[in-house]
Design a protein around this motif. Structure first.
Motif, short mmCIF file in Angstrom:
data_model
loop_
_atom_site.label_atom_id
_atom_site.label_comp_id
_atom_site.label_asym_id
_atom_site.label_seq_id
_atom_site.Cartn_x
_atom_site.Cartn_y
_atom_site.Cartn_z
N UNK A 1 32.49 12.02 -71.99
CA UNK A 1 33.63 11.79 -71.10
C UNK A 1 34.87 11.40 -71.90
N UNK A 2 34.66 10.69 -73.02
CA UNK A 2 35.79 10.33 -73.88
C UNK A 2 36.44 11.54 -74.51
N UNK A 3 35.64 12.56 -74.83
CA UNK A 3 36.15 13.79 -75.44
C UNK A 3 36.70 14.78 -74.43
N UNK A 4 36.28 14.68 -73.18
CA UNK A 4 36.62 15.67 -72.17
C UNK A 4 38.13 15.79 -71.93
N UNK A 5 38.62 16.99 -72.12
CA UNK A 5 40.01 17.33 -71.79
C UNK A 5 39.93 18.37 -70.68
N UNK A 6 40.31 17.99 -69.45
CA UNK A 6 40.22 18.95 -68.34
C UNK A 6 41.03 20.21 -68.64
N UNK A 7 40.69 21.28 -67.95
CA UNK A 7 41.43 22.54 -68.12
C UNK A 7 42.91 22.32 -67.87
N UNK A 8 43.73 22.90 -68.72
CA UNK A 8 45.16 22.86 -68.52
C UNK A 8 45.58 23.91 -67.50
N UNK A 9 46.74 23.73 -66.90
CA UNK A 9 47.24 24.68 -65.91
C UNK A 9 47.39 26.08 -66.49
N UNK A 10 47.58 26.16 -67.81
CA UNK A 10 47.76 27.47 -68.46
C UNK A 10 46.45 28.08 -68.95
N UNK A 11 45.32 27.42 -68.68
CA UNK A 11 44.03 27.95 -69.11
C UNK A 11 43.41 28.76 -67.98
N UNK A 12 42.78 29.88 -68.34
CA UNK A 12 42.18 30.81 -67.39
C UNK A 12 40.85 30.23 -66.91
N UNK A 13 40.88 29.60 -65.75
CA UNK A 13 39.64 29.03 -65.24
C UNK A 13 39.86 28.20 -63.99
N UNK A 14 38.74 27.66 -63.52
CA UNK A 14 38.76 26.84 -62.30
C UNK A 14 37.92 25.59 -62.53
N UNK A 15 38.24 24.56 -61.79
CA UNK A 15 37.46 23.33 -61.79
C UNK A 15 36.77 23.23 -60.44
N UNK A 16 35.47 22.99 -60.47
CA UNK A 16 34.69 22.93 -59.25
C UNK A 16 33.95 21.59 -59.20
N UNK A 17 33.95 20.95 -58.04
CA UNK A 17 33.27 19.67 -57.84
C UNK A 17 31.76 19.90 -57.87
N UNK A 18 31.07 19.20 -58.77
CA UNK A 18 29.64 19.40 -58.91
C UNK A 18 28.83 18.62 -57.89
N UNK A 19 29.48 17.94 -56.96
CA UNK A 19 28.78 17.18 -55.94
C UNK A 19 28.27 18.04 -54.79
N UNK A 20 28.44 19.34 -54.87
CA UNK A 20 28.00 20.25 -53.83
C UNK A 20 26.65 20.87 -54.24
N UNK A 21 25.97 21.54 -53.30
CA UNK A 21 24.74 22.26 -53.68
C UNK A 21 25.08 23.40 -54.65
N UNK A 22 24.14 23.74 -55.55
CA UNK A 22 24.41 24.79 -56.54
C UNK A 22 24.91 26.10 -55.96
N UNK A 23 24.35 26.56 -54.85
CA UNK A 23 24.79 27.83 -54.29
C UNK A 23 26.26 27.76 -53.85
N UNK A 24 26.69 26.59 -53.37
CA UNK A 24 28.08 26.43 -52.95
C UNK A 24 29.00 26.36 -54.17
#
Length: 173
Positions: A133-156
């Motif tokens: 968590x100390x190393x984690x740098x979330x995706x920047x707005x200019x990076x090709x990708x999405x952030x998804x909440x892992x609190x949902x079921x895997x299929x969702x």
């Protein structure tokens, strides 16, 4: 560059393997586990509770990048798991000859610690979660990708990632 690589990223215990397998199955793309690209010395360090340095990670990331490129040169899209915690690590992966896109599985340290406490089949001890968590740098707005909440079921989670990336089930590039 017509091949795509989806990199399912996040800290240890985020569910990268589970979600990557679902995405690979949905898309009909081959999948690789980045953990399988680690040299033995890295696995030994992590198993001993010692966090990897950027120097430790460099050959590992280069090997994964090269694997992505090899598949892309055959016009084969892929899905890989990789913590890809820092932008600099993602920059190395983006050097592959494919469109490298990221699916960041994000969640609370509490939820991930709960998951790690019941996992027994992995060399990464839960004691290293804080360093991740100390190393984690979330995706920047200019990076090709999405952030998804892992609190949902895997299929969702998988469905949300595909929808937000504009990808659809079935073989595609």
């Amino acid at each position: 560059m017509s091949a795509t690589c989806l990199v399912v990223m996040g800290v240890s215990g985020a569910g990268k393997s589970t979600i990557a397998r679902r995405l690979a199955d949905e898309l009909g793309w081959p999948m690789a586990e980045a953990d399988e690209f680690h040299p033995p010395a890295n696995i030994e360090k992590m198993s001993s509770g010692i966090p990897l340095t950027d120097t430790d990670r460099a050959p590992w990331l280069a090997s994964l990048r090269d694997w992505i490129t090899e598949r892309a040169e055959s016009n084969e899209s892929t899905v890989v798991t990789c913590s890809a915690l820092k932008r600099a690590y993602r920059d190395i992966l983006r050097q592959a000859r494919a469109r490298v896109r990221f699916v960041h599985l994000a969640g609370s340290a509490t939820l991930i610690m709960e998951r790690l406490s019941v996992r027994s089949d992995h060399f990464m001890p839960s004691s290293l979660l804080d360093s991740q968590f100390g190393d984690l740098e979330p995706l920047g707005a200019d990076e090709d990708g999405v952030t998804v909440d892992l609190g949902q079921p895997p299929q969702r989670i998988a469905a949300t990632a595909l929808e937000r990336l504009g990808l659809h089930a079935g073989p595609q590039r």
